[in-house]
Design a protein around this motif. Structure first.
Motif, PDB file in Angstrom:
ATOM      1  N   PHE A 150      -4.209  16.591 -13.260  1.00 19.10           N
ATOM      2  CA  PHE A 150      -5.147  17.321 -14.117  1.00 19.10           C
ATOM      3  C   PHE A 150      -6.468  16.566 -14.248  1.00 19.10           C
ATOM      4  CE2 PHE A 150      -1.197  18.910 -16.570  1.00 19.10           C
ATOM      5  CZ  PHE A 150      -0.917  19.799 -15.556  1.00 19.10           C
ATOM      6  N   ALA A 151      -6.376  15.246 -14.432  1.00 19.98           N
ATOM      7  CA  ALA A 151      -7.591  14.442 -14.587  1.00 19.98           C
ATOM      8  C   ALA A 151      -8.412  14.445 -13.297  1.00 19.98           C
ATOM      9  CB  ALA A 151      -7.230  13.022 -14.985  1.00 19.98           C
ATOM     10  N   SER A 152      -7.738  14.430 -12.154  1.00 21.42           N
ATOM     11  CA  SER A 152      -8.469  14.434 -10.878  1.00 21.42           C
ATOM     12  C   SER A 152      -9.144  15.776 -10.614  1.00 21.42           C
ATOM     13  CB  SER A 152      -7.519  14.102  -9.729  1.00 21.42           C
ATOM     14  OG  SER A 152      -6.641  15.175  -9.443  1.00 21.42           O
ATOM     15  N   GLU A 153      -8.598  16.849 -11.197  1.00 19.85           N
ATOM     16  CA  GLU A 153      -9.127  18.199 -10.995  1.00 19.85           C
ATOM     17  C   GLU A 153     -10.018  18.668 -12.147  1.00 19.85           C
ATOM     18  OE1 GLU A 153      -8.505  20.612  -8.453  1.00 19.85           O
ATOM     19  OE2 GLU A 153      -7.709  18.970  -7.238  1.00 19.85           O
ATOM     20  N   ALA A 154     -10.128  17.848 -13.197  1.00 14.05           N
ATOM     21  CA  ALA A 154     -10.931  18.206 -14.380  1.00 14.05           C
ATOM     22  C   ALA A 154     -10.476  19.527 -14.996  1.00 14.05           C
ATOM     23  CB  ALA A 154     -12.418  18.255 -14.043  1.00 14.05           C
ATOM     24  N   ILE A 155      -9.191  19.635 -15.259  1.00 16.96           N
ATOM     25  CA  ILE A 155      -8.637  20.835 -15.886  1.00 16.96           C
ATOM     26  C   ILE A 155      -7.889  20.451 -17.157  1.00 16.96           C
ATOM     27  CG2 ILE A 155      -8.529  22.194 -13.785  1.00 16.96           C
ATOM     28  CD1 ILE A 155      -5.619  21.443 -13.452  1.00 16.96           C
ATOM     29  N   TYR A 156      -7.597  21.473 -17.966  1.00 19.86           N
ATOM     30  CA  TYR A 156      -6.923  21.287 -19.252  1.00 19.86           C
ATOM     31  C   TYR A 156      -7.742  20.326 -20.122  1.00 19.86           C
ATOM     32  CZ  TYR A 156      -3.131  23.786 -16.990  1.00 19.86           C
ATOM     33  OH  TYR A 156      -2.400  24.734 -16.329  1.00 19.86           O
ATOM     34  N   ASP A 157      -7.127  19.287 -20.666  1.00 20.10           N
ATOM     35  CA  ASP A 157      -7.840  18.390 -21.579  1.00 20.10           C
ATOM     36  C   ASP A 157      -8.974  17.624 -20.901  1.00 20.10           C
ATOM     37  OD1 ASP A 157      -6.166  19.171 -23.561  1.00 20.10           O
ATOM     38  OD2 ASP A 157      -5.049  17.298 -23.717  1.00 20.10           O
ATOM     39  N   PHE A 158      -8.990  17.619 -19.583  1.00 17.80           N
ATOM     40  CA  PHE A 158      -9.983  16.825 -18.852  1.00 17.80           C
ATOM     41  C   PHE A 158     -11.151  17.670 -18.345  1.00 17.80           C
ATOM     42  CE2 PHE A 158      -5.767  14.970 -18.511  1.00 17.80           C
ATOM     43  CZ  PHE A 158      -5.998  13.732 -19.090  1.00 17.80           C
ATOM     44  N   ALA A 159     -11.256  18.896 -18.840  1.00 17.02           N
ATOM     45  CA  ALA A 159     -12.358  19.783 -18.461  1.00 17.02           C
ATOM     46  C   ALA A 159     -13.564  19.599 -19.367  1.00 17.02           C
ATOM     47  CB  ALA A 159     -11.898  21.244 -18.502  1.00 17.02           C
ATOM     48  N   THR A 160     -13.519  18.646 -20.278  1.00 18.23           N
ATOM     49  CA  THR A 160     -14.623  18.427 -21.211  1.00 18.23           C
ATOM     50  C   THR A 160     -15.697  17.548 -20.580  1.00 18.23           C
ATOM     51  OG1 THR A 160     -13.613  16.457 -22.169  1.00 18.23           O
ATOM     52  CG2 THR A 160     -13.026  18.582 -23.144  1.00 18.23           C
ATOM     53  N   PRO A 161     -16.950  17.657 -21.059  1.00 15.62           N
ATOM     54  CA  PRO A 161     -18.038  16.845 -20.490  1.00 15.62           C
ATOM     55  C   PRO A 161     -17.762  15.346 -20.538  1.00 15.62           C
ATOM     56  CG  PRO A 161     -18.944  18.607 -21.823  1.00 15.62           C
ATOM     57  CD  PRO A 161     -17.451  18.634 -22.054  1.00 15.62           C
ATOM     58  N   LYS A 162     -17.025  14.872 -21.535  1.00 23.11           N
ATOM     59  CA  LYS A 162     -16.768  13.441 -21.646  1.00 23.11           C
ATOM     60  C   LYS A 162     -15.756  12.939 -20.609  1.00 23.11           C
ATOM     61  CE  LYS A 162     -15.266  13.494 -25.882  1.00 23.11           C
ATOM     62  NZ  LYS A 162     -14.700  13.070 -27.196  1.00 23.11           N
ATOM     63  N   TRP A 163     -15.067  13.861 -19.953  1.00 29.01           N
ATOM     64  CA  TRP A 163     -14.089  13.464 -18.937  1.00 29.01           C
ATOM     65  C   TRP A 163     -14.571  13.863 -17.544  1.00 29.01           C
ATOM     66  CZ3 TRP A 163     -10.086  10.211 -18.995  1.00 29.01           C
ATOM     67  CH2 TRP A 163      -9.598   9.814 -20.237  1.00 29.01           C
ATOM     68  N   GLN A 200     -10.517  14.246   0.439  1.00 25.46           N
ATOM     69  CA  GLN A 200     -11.541  15.268   0.679  1.00 25.46           C
ATOM     70  C   GLN A 200     -11.568  16.283  -0.457  1.00 25.46           C
ATOM     71  OE1 GLN A 200     -10.646  16.902   4.534  1.00 25.46           O
ATOM     72  NE2 GLN A 200     -11.073  14.979   5.612  1.00 25.46           N
ATOM     73  N   ARG A 201     -10.385  16.670  -0.921  1.00 18.48           N
ATOM     74  CA  ARG A 201     -10.315  17.622  -2.028  1.00 18.48           C
ATOM     75  C   ARG A 201     -10.955  17.037  -3.295  1.00 18.48           C
ATOM     76  NH1 ARG A 201      -9.858  22.669  -4.426  1.00 18.48           N
ATOM     77  NH2 ARG A 201      -9.105  22.357  -6.549  1.00 18.48           N
ATOM     78  N   MET A 202     -10.637  15.801  -3.605  1.00 14.98           N
ATOM     79  CA  MET A 202     -11.194  15.188  -4.805  1.00 14.98           C
ATOM     80  C   MET A 202     -12.702  14.991  -4.691  1.00 14.98           C
ATOM     81  SD  MET A 202      -8.104  12.541  -5.773  1.00 14.98           S
ATOM     82  CE  MET A 202      -9.040  11.728  -7.051  1.00 14.98           C
ATOM     83  N   ASP A 203     -13.180  14.690  -3.504  1.00 14.30           N
ATOM     84  CA  ASP A 203     -14.629  14.594  -3.291  1.00 14.30           C
ATOM     85  C   ASP A 203     -15.292  15.947  -3.558  1.00 14.30           C
ATOM     86  OD1 ASP A 203     -14.413  11.950  -2.602  1.00 14.30           O
ATOM     87  OD2 ASP A 203     -14.495  12.288  -0.430  1.00 14.30           O
ATOM     88  N   ALA A 204     -14.630  17.020  -3.114  1.00 17.57           N
ATOM     89  CA  ALA A 204     -15.167  18.368  -3.312  1.00 17.57           C
ATOM     90  C   ALA A 204     -15.197  18.732  -4.789  1.00 17.57           C
ATOM     91  CB  ALA A 204     -14.339  19.377  -2.525  1.00 17.57           C
TER      92      ALA A 204
END
Length: 380
Positions: free
Chosen positions: A97-110, A341-345
């Motif tokens: 989730f953190a690598s994809e910036a989803i759920y709790d990690f979709a906030t600007p601070k994350w 490559q996915r995480m870079d994207a």
């Protein structure tokens, strides 16, 4: 120091081999920090138990001091890693989730975190239910009390995927807010919930099994293609697995659960290659000292824990060691490169989305919805 030098000269004069090793640099030439702090799931979880077993083994073998910082939420485990308070974290699906910036990690601070894994134990998870709730299949969860752990998307998305297997959503059950993973499991024992997400080896499940309520695992037929397709739609990182090790299951009475990696030893990509190499090697070389801690610890053998896939790519330092012992393959390299490559994207998309949001005067309040839509249209 004078005593060490004297002993060295004495042994050499006597014609005897001499090897003087410091506490943090044992015979296998592993170099570790004198002290470390790790973050992990809260006390009572299998993640905490396994991290403790590995820490005790490494302290015994290498003399390094290790303290474990437990937390019942994804943010609580990742924030110390992000700030540098801890160097390694024993994590689960929050890594993805953190690598994809989803759920709790979709906030600007994350935003998307550039994480890497060193080793990850093959694991499984299911919706543990109280036997007295008479939940034979996942469809029987309709109207039942299901634990929802605050600030823990890693747990809640698993429950969501399992509900989806039966064509259910959170709207079809009584969602019971729980403050932590540990409290959600104890909620089963205390008759506050009827089902809660848990790995089968969680110590508290054995307590539930012997309690008046009892423990049951709802059926998930492997040949239910439609059900598994719904799981895949919710969370494509999961797969079907037949589990035999855990509470109320055995080789004679296995349970079908969803497979993933838990715990994973996670760090940031910026960690030095040498640090990642030595940490990976230290865990692998300590294996004989912790493998008997419980029934699942043999799965920490590097030949299992050092293979793809994982939630994020393996660190290049870990890969260096895994290649040395003949575990890493060309197929692992191909998977790892594709994941990078996915995480870079994702990071590129996040940067572009932030720029576009600023141009449109979209503030933090509207950011999550904007990012969700942007991510859906720009990333597969």
């Amino acid at each position: 120091m004078r005593i060490k030098n004297f002993l060295a000269r004495l042994l050499c004069v006597a014609g005897l081999p001499f090897l003087l090793i410091s506490a943090a640099q044992a015979a296998d030439d592993v170099k570790l920090d004198r002290s470390m702090i790790w973050s992990a799931y809260d006390v009572g979880s299998s993640g905490y138990t396994e991290a403790s077993a590995i820490a005790n083994a490494m302290m015994k073998k290498y003399g390094t001091r290790i303290r474990i910082m437990p937390s019942g939420t994804s943010i609580g485990r990742l924030l110390p890693l992000k700030t540098g308070r801890v160097k390694y974290a024993f994590l689960a699906t929050e890594t993805y989730f953190a690598s994809e910036a989803i759920y709790d990690f979709a906030t600007p601070k994350w935003g998307p975190q550039n994480l890497r894994v060193l080793l990850g134990r093959p694991s499984s998870v299911g919706l543990a239910t109280a036997a007295d709730a008479d939940i034979k299949t996942l469809a029987d969860l309709r109207g039942k009390r299901v634990a929802y752990v605050e600030g823990a998307p890693s747990l809640n998305v698993k429950a969501e995927a399992l509900l989806a297997f039966a064509g259910l959503t959170w709207n079809d059950v009584k969602k019971v807010q729980m403050p932590s993973y540990s409290r959600s499991i104890h909620g089963l024992i205390e008759d506050k919930v009827d089902a809660a997400i848990a790995p089968p080896s969680a110590p508290a499940l054995y307590e539930l099994e012997s309690s008046p309520r009892g423990l049951a695992w709802p059926a998930m037929p492997l040949d239910d293609k439609a059900g598994w397709a719904r799981v895949d739609k919710v969370a494509p990182i999961f797969s079907a697995t037949t589990e035999t090790v855990g509470a109320n299951m055995s080789k004679a009475h296995p349970a079908t659960l969803i497979g993933y990696r838990y715990p994973e030893i996670v760090c940031y990509a910026k960690l030095s290659e040498d640090d990642a190499y030595n940490m990976t090697k230290a865990v692998a070389m300590s294996y004989d000292l912790f493998k008997d801690a419980n029934k699942v610890m043999p799965r920490w053998d590097a030949k299992h824990a050092g293979k793809t896939p994982g939630d994020v790519p393996f660190h290049k330092g870990a890969i260096r060691y895994l290649k040395e012992i003949g575990v890493w393959s060309a197929e692992d390299t191909a998977w790892n490169d594709k994941r990078i490559q996915r995480m870079d994207a994702v990071r590129a998309a996040w940067k572009a989305a932030r720029k576009e949001a600023a141009a449109k005067n979209i503030g933090d309040d509207g950011w999550r919805d904007f990012w969700t839509a942007y991510r859906g249209s720009h990333l597969k």
